[in-house]
Scaffold this active site. Sequence first.
Site, PDB file in Angstrom:
ATOM      1  N   ARG A  90       7.580  -9.540  -3.256  1.00 27.21           N
ATOM      2  CA  ARG A  90       7.559 -10.876  -3.101  1.00 27.21           C
ATOM      3  C   ARG A  90       6.973 -11.725  -4.420  1.00 27.21           C
ATOM      4  NH1 ARG A  90       4.804 -11.824   2.526  1.00 27.21           N
ATOM      5  NH2 ARG A  90       3.394 -10.007   1.925  1.00 27.21           N
ATOM      6  N   THR A 136       0.860  -1.105   0.037  1.00 28.46           N
ATOM      7  CA  THR A 136      -0.007   0.014  -0.040  1.00 28.46           C
ATOM      8  C   THR A 136       1.054   1.201   0.188  1.00 28.46           C
ATOM      9  OG1 THR A 136      -1.886  -1.010   1.185  1.00 28.46           O
ATOM     10  CG2 THR A 136      -1.953   1.306   1.287  1.00 28.46           C
ATOM     11  N   LYS A 196       5.767   4.035  18.597  1.00 32.91           N
ATOM     12  CA  LYS A 196       6.348   5.424  18.296  1.00 32.91           C
ATOM     13  C   LYS A 196       6.526   6.430  19.388  1.00 32.91           C
ATOM     14  CE  LYS A 196       2.315   4.713  14.463  1.00 32.91           C
ATOM     15  NZ  LYS A 196       0.945   4.868  14.429  1.00 32.91           N
TER      16      LYS A 196
END
Length: 452
Positions: free
Chosen positions: A46, A14, A206
């Site tokens: 892949r 994506t 994060k």
Amino acid sequence: MNDTLGIALIGCGTVGGGVARVLLAHADRVTQRAGRPLELRRVVVRDPSKSRDPLIPLDIISTDIHAAINDPGVHVVVELIGGTGLAKRVVLDALAAGKHVVTANKALLADAGAEVFEAARRADRTVCFEAAVAGGVPVIRALGESLAANQVTAIQAILNGTSNFILTAMAEGGKSYADALAEAQNLGYAEADPTLDVDGSDAAHKLAILAQIAFGVAAKPHEIARQGIDTIEAIDIRFANELGYTIKLLAEAWTGGHSHSGNGAKLSRSGAVPAEPTVALHVAPVLLRHTDLLAQVRGAYNAVLVYGDVVGETLYQGPGAGQMPTASSVVADLIDLGVGRAQRTFAAAKLWGREDRGFTVEPPERVRSRFYLRLQVVDRPGVLADVTRILADEEISISSLVQHEAEEEGGGPVPLVVVTHYASTGRFRKALDRITRLPTTAALPVFFSMGD
């Protein structure tokens, strides 16, 4: 400088597809901003037979990571495969081959940042990672560059769009947690297995990165106190609203004393030098007043509130995930490398280095906070007295109580909500253990910190 910067894209899912589209569809704009052409020369996937953006030339697509990394025409490797296994090998091999690296891999940096950055310094190469924390929100650049004149004193952030979407749906749509999660999955905001989002792990990765940039603290994600949103029920949303609060999953870091959330930030903004150079870190649902800036962040958006000792309060908000917002940050890093800014910034920042900036992580039990505590108790005389006595034994005073009448007759369990004044987390948990063992406690207590 007009020599071409060759790019290898490792992973074209994506986000990778979005990066390729920006580089190919907006090549003139990117070249103008970078002062040199940025050319996509290798794309490693892949499954080469999978349908992809028609702009990507078929002859640059392969499964050969080694060939991409060692191509002399490739100067930057963009790692977008995620995880900490193969991705780590790709990044370390790319650096060893003399390539700069751009990554959106929060887990890799949070778990192995020291190793990756040491490898970069040995190779005299640069690692860029704007997309690793808040997608399209440029908070890494803000902390490392725009706020360089400041000592950051506190960070409050909504760093997981999935959790924020779920909490918004519960608060505004009256949905149960299960229904809100199902809606998030249907819309593509949540994975089939949403565990890392809803249990706070994603936000903890994060926060570990932000804590390194702001405070030089090398905290591993498992060392950050963490509580997810999966214990929140519709009744908690309702009680919070009655009290004038909204529940948000926050990733927080603050210095100067040991008070939680908003109060800690105010202490830090006073300009006083902290008595102890410690920083408290946690990821947890927090009750914020409806008027709080972060309480008004809706849906799948991210927001980061940063307090600096010079500038005061600054807010960064935008889409924290998704194809194009994340691709925006990745390409911005590539442009910075093309211009040469990223190399200078990287060398000056000394992230995950050996230089001690003085801060250590505050033990969670010493952090002070106000608490929201919801109990399910048997509706009989003396229950409230038992609860208040235990809190008093731990020197925890009560700010307010909310108790609704039982919906059914017959003395069934009823909800009892206690809001405390400031207390240490350690003593609050001791009180909680005792309250849980009371014979009149009908279910496990639910508790959250309060951000004021």
